[in-house]
Design an enzyme around this catalytic site. Structure first.
Site, PDB file in Angstrom:
ATOM      1  N   ALA A  63     -34.218 -44.720 -66.492  1.00 10.94           N
ATOM      2  CA  ALA A  63     -35.122 -45.354 -65.534  1.00 10.94           C
ATOM      3  C   ALA A  63     -35.752 -44.364 -64.566  1.00 10.94           C
ATOM      4  O   ALA A  63     -36.748 -44.687 -63.911  1.00 10.94           O
ATOM      5  CB  ALA A  63     -34.380 -46.442 -64.747  1.00 10.94           C
ATOM      6  N   ALA A  82     -29.738 -49.308 -60.263  1.00 17.25           N
ATOM      7  CA  ALA A  82     -31.155 -49.602 -60.043  1.00 17.25           C
ATOM      8  C   ALA A  82     -31.829 -49.860 -61.383  1.00 17.25           C
ATOM      9  O   ALA A  82     -31.657 -49.097 -62.332  1.00 17.25           O
ATOM     10  CB  ALA A  82     -31.825 -48.436 -59.326  1.00 17.25           C
ATOM     11  N   SER A 122     -28.951 -44.894 -61.668  1.00 15.69           N
ATOM     12  CA  SER A 122     -30.119 -45.436 -62.355  1.00 15.69           C
ATOM     13  C   SER A 122     -29.700 -46.130 -63.641  1.00 15.69           C
ATOM     14  O   SER A 122     -28.671 -45.802 -64.237  1.00 15.69           O
ATOM     15  CB  SER A 122     -31.092 -44.311 -62.703  1.00 15.69           C
ATOM     16  OG  SER A 122     -30.575 -43.527 -63.780  1.00 15.69           O
ATOM     17  N   ASP A 123     -30.501 -47.101 -64.059  1.00 18.79           N
ATOM     18  CA  ASP A 123     -30.364 -47.557 -65.434  1.00 18.79           C
ATOM     19  C   ASP A 123     -30.723 -46.373 -66.329  1.00 18.79           C
ATOM     20  O   ASP A 123     -31.407 -45.431 -65.908  1.00 18.79           O
ATOM     21  CB  ASP A 123     -31.283 -48.754 -65.704  1.00 18.79           C
ATOM     22  CG  ASP A 123     -30.784 -49.613 -66.851  1.00 18.79           C
ATOM     23  OD1 ASP A 123     -29.986 -49.110 -67.674  1.00 18.79           O
ATOM     24  OD2 ASP A 123     -31.196 -50.785 -66.951  1.00 18.79           O
ATOM     25  N   TRP A 124     -30.272 -46.423 -67.562  1.00 22.69           N
ATOM     26  CA  TRP A 124     -30.372 -45.262 -68.446  1.00 22.69           C
ATOM     27  C   TRP A 124     -31.834 -44.978 -68.792  1.00 22.69           C
ATOM     28  O   TRP A 124     -32.498 -45.766 -69.473  1.00 22.69           O
ATOM     29  CB  TRP A 124     -29.535 -45.489 -69.693  1.00 22.69           C
ATOM     30  CG  TRP A 124     -28.153 -44.927 -69.589  1.00 22.69           C
ATOM     31  CD1 TRP A 124     -27.548 -44.108 -70.497  1.00 22.69           C
ATOM     32  CD2 TRP A 124     -27.187 -45.087 -68.533  1.00 22.69           C
ATOM     33  NE1 TRP A 124     -26.282 -43.765 -70.072  1.00 22.69           N
ATOM     34  CE2 TRP A 124     -26.037 -44.351 -68.869  1.00 22.69           C
ATOM     35  CE3 TRP A 124     -27.196 -45.772 -67.321  1.00 22.69           C
ATOM     36  CZ2 TRP A 124     -24.905 -44.273 -68.062  1.00 22.69           C
ATOM     37  CZ3 TRP A 124     -26.076 -45.719 -66.505  1.00 22.69           C
ATOM     38  CH2 TRP A 124     -24.955 -44.975 -66.885  1.00 22.69           C
TER      39      TRP A 124
END
Length: 828
Positions: A228, A192, A224-226
């Site tokens: 996010a 995401a 999640s993106d890091w």
């Protein structure tokens, strides 16, 4: 162990609700949590669209570097991309990496997108097909792939907060489509993005549940993106399964408390844990007794890296073949291929020739074991046959490059490289080591560390005013031979991890240096919370005279049998975290090409970029070859093409404008935090056709070393709604050399009851033929290419009636046309 749902539920029952919740955020930056009660070890993740970096930013830990994703899409060769995915998987396994954070499936919506080198194309169908091939290649070898960044994360400006406003049809038919293809290919994770869509951040967005998990049946992990995840309860109640990185994410103990007080339902958490356990079981990371993490953990002690074994010849050969397969011959006026037997002198011109840019900037960056420049490749190909003259030309615009080991020595040992020291608050040395260069993104942390110091003894080869710099955040200083050059406090303007940890801006000072007089350069930066530890020291010699450089290049070109001039972008222009503001290569590089072309009609311009750039001199040169960011074997692969050992196999995955102002979609700057996708369905070649504009080069364009005639298109008289359609295209090789042609099929729907593009890409097939030979390409047009999303019914529909099928060699060259009657239920 078994991976049945019953077994997963049995394991789940061993954990308390709190223990389950705690499994759902990272243990470290790149690792998930272990759970001894289940025999669950940590899962190791790594960036890696073009190479598998592993857990550390350390130039001593090298990685095979493939051509950029845009170059892979340009191959239009799914079998090759699948093989390259297998190479990445082998690299991951060598490094103890379980999860590869690739492929990137966002689209080239605007040519200004700063991260387009990491994305495949402008088109959802081509992106989906190439992305699915990479997923299959990676996962066939027991490494999990990750489709990212879900969804509409197509530009970098304000990417952490931007709210993309996109209509439902465009979202479904354009931006979600490549992710649907990845799910159909069995991708194990979906990432995401940072952005919001229609008012809700993606880590809490309902799109994670439907269509991803519901309609498409995705049973993997949504990560999640890091960084996010910025809140607890709304993201935990969404379809997000894993918050990265850890251990200080907004989940962890906060999520455990939310489960305990009932604000996040237990069964919601249980579903997330089941998915994580299912992934672990597939990876062989579950039921092993006491967990033993793959690879050597660097948390705490951060032991020095083990040397990487040499790259296997077959890996180098595959990477080299990929360079030629993705290189796009945009124009050729009888100059290419160059015949080595008729060459006495070749002029190779441009800074990018000697320092070819092999990869884009940002979190996907790796340290390759070697890099073959265009100059290296040409010299190797012509060794013993012709003289190669190199003229560097003007320095490209952009920041000074990091110190390389060939430009300085460690002042303590005298060996090539720099000296890295970690100091305490009183300036006492806690740790020291020699490193190869000045780009140190993760200096080793030791207890009591307060200051990073990088020192190097410069050995100038050019006298004059040098530009010296230090990049990072917080309190920094730079001194030369004990004399202060700069000092100050430089707070980060953003919390974007790509900026803070990977590509911090530099502060510069000037200093006069003399040849033969070494100078000691010392950079320091203090470590402070929220500023990362990335520290980069750079040095650039005086820029050559901008007026004299083209003249010198022209003289070299005039005295040569052929000239190869290499121009391109810099990390300042194409990099994660930033969008571009122009497509220009700059006045100095454009002047260089014009000067060389005027001096020698047998000039080949090689373009070294990851995405579109303006080529105002394209009609003045003998040939234009697009090299992309070609990876570690770039120079040898391009030499194969330049001298005819291989055909330039690429076709453009993105339409290239002659000038930025011509492009139908250019906006990447949000207004009041919102970025409207007002163009709807009309992205890429669709937008060009809608506005009746002619680009420099169409989507699908690319020349080989032979010519082709498209002779006949055969379409079935009718097809049922919801069925794939098989069309056949007969082509003939009209040239004097065997070759490969990419036959492309497009669709149109005259008189449609719903809005549609003028025409849109629907399928392709590649064929090979000898001179004079005719061959038939069989192209499967998937049923999805004919359907549209009916917003009123919230369902897919296919219009019945007359459709138009077009075939040719690009979106702008489709000489063959036939009608298709679609019958059956399904009008929209």
């Amino acid at each position: 162990m078994g991976t049945s749902d019953e077994e997963i539920d049995r394991l789940l029952g061993k954990l308390t609700p709190r223990a389950r919740a705690l499994l759902l955020d990272g243990a470290t930056t790149w690792r998930t949590r272990a759970e001894p009660a289940l025999g669950l070890r940590e899962l190791v993740m790594s960036d890696g669209p073009a190479g598998v970096r592993g857990e550390a930013w350390d130039e001593r830990i090298t990685s095979v570097l493939l051509p950029s994703a845009s170059a892979l899409a340009a191959t239009w060769d799914e079998d090759l991309v699948e093989s390259l995915g297998g190479l990445l998987a082998a690299e991951a396994r060598r490094k103890g990496v379980d999860v590869l954070l690739a492929p990137t499936l966002n689209l080239h919506r605007s040519p200004l997108g700063g991260r387009h080198f990491e994305c495949f194309s402008e088109d959802p169908e081509l992106t989906g097909r190439v992305g699915a091939a990479l997923v299959r290649g990676v996962q066939a070898h027991g490494v999990a792939a990750t489709a990212k960044h879900y969804v509409a994360n197509d530009s970098e400006t304000d990417r952490l907060t931007v709210d993309v406003r996109v209509d439902e049809r465009a979202l479904r038919e354009v931006y979600l489509a490549p992710f649907e293809a990845a799910v159909a290919a069995g991708v194990r994770l979906v990432m995401a993005g940072y952005n919001a869509v229609d008012g809700t951040t993606m880590t809490a967005n309902a799109l994670l549940s439907d269509p991803l998990k519901g309609e498409w049946g995705f049973d993997g992990v949504v990560v999640s993106d890091w960084g996010a995840v910025r809140s607890t309860e709304d993201t935990a109640r969404s379809g997000l399964d894993l918050a990265m990185p850890g251990p200080d994410s907004p989940w962890g103990e906060a999520l455990a408390r939310a489960v305990a007080d009932g604000t996040v339902p237990e069964d919601t958490v249980d579903d997330k844990v089941r998915r994580l356990l299912r992934l672990a079981a597939w990876l062989g990371a579950l039921g092993e007794g006491e967990p033993t993490a793959s690879g050597a953990a660097r948390a705490g002690t951060e032991a020095p890296p083990a040397p990487r074994p040499a790259v296997a010849p077959r890996e180098r050969a595959l990477a080299r073949r990929a360079v030629a397969a993705g290189s796009v011959l945009l124009a050729n006026r009888g100059v290419l291929p160059l015949d080595p037997g008729h060459l006495r002198t070749v002029a190779v011109i441009g800074a990018h020739a000697a320092r070819t840019r092999t990869q884009g900037g940002g979190s996907a960056g790796v340290f390759p074991p070697h890099e073959v420049s265009v100059l290296d490749g040409v010299r190797a190909a012509l060794r013993g046959r012709a003289r190669v003259v190199h003229v560097p030309g003007p320095r490209p615009d952009g920041p000074a490059p990091p110190l390389g080991h060939d430009a300085c020595t460690d002042p303590r040992s005298g060996l090539p490289g720099v000296l890295l020291r970690m100091l305490d608050a009183d300036g006492r040395e806690l740790y020291a080591e020699r490193r190869r260069g000045g780009r140190l993104l993760e200096p080793r942390l030791v207890p009591g560390a307060h200051t990073v110091e990088i020192s190097a003894r410069l050995r100038p080869r050019t006298a004059g005013r040098w530009t010296l710099g230090v990049a990072g955040f917080g309190r920094m200083s730079l001194a030369l031979d004990g004399r202060p050059l700069l000092a100050g406090d430089f707070p980060p303007p953003t919390d974007d991890p790509a900026v803070v940890h990977v590509n911090p801006p530099a502060q510069y000072a000037g200093a006069d240096l003399a040849v033969g007089q070494d100078a000691l350069l010392v950079a320091r930066r203090e470590l402070a919370p929220g500023t990362g530890r990335a520290t980069v020291v750079s040095a650039a010699p005086p820029a050559p005279d901008a007026a004299a450089s083209p003249a010198e290049a022209a003289r070299a070109a005039a005295g040569a049998d052929a000239a190869i001039v290499v121009v391109g972008t810099t990390e300042h222009g194409e990099c994660e975290g930033y969008d571009r503001t122009t497509l220009s290569l700059g006045a100095t590089q454009n002047a260089l090409v014009r000067a060389v072309a005027a001096a020698n009609p047998r000039t080949v311009a090689v373009v070294n970029s990851g995405g579109p750039v303006e080529l105002p001199w394209r009609d003045a040169v003998g040939a234009v070859l697009l090299a992309w960011f070609p990876g570690q074997e770039g120079g040898d692969g391009l030499a194969d093409v330049l001298f005819g050992r291989a055909e330039p196999g690429g076709r453009l995955p993105t339409t290239w404008p002659a000038a930025l102002a011509d492009a139908p979609v250019t906006r990447t700057l949000p207004a009041d935090g919102r970025l409207p996708y007002d163009e709807g369905l009309h992205v890429g070649h669709r937008g060009w056709l809608r506005h009746a504009r002619v680009p420099a080069y169409w989507f699908g364009h690319g020349l080989g070393y032979t010519t082709w005639a498209h002779e006949e298109l055969t379409v079935p008289p009718r097809a049922g709604a919801g069925e794939d359609v098989t069309v056949r295209v007969r082509v003939r090789n009209t040239g004097a050399r065997s070759g490969r042609e990419v036959v492309q099929v497009y669709l149109a729907r005259p008189g449609s009851a719903v809005e549609r593009p003028v025409r849109w890409f629907a399928g392709y097939a590649a064929v090979r033929a000898r001179p004079g030979e005719s061959v038939t390409a069989t192209v499967r047009v998937p049923a999805r290419a004919l359907r549209h999303w009916c917003v009123r019914e919230r369902a897919w529909r296919t219009e019945t009636g007359r459709w138009r099928v077009l075939a040719g060699r690009s979106a702008g060259e489709v000489p063959l046309v036939a009608d298709l009657e679609v019958v059956g239920p399904g009008s929209g």
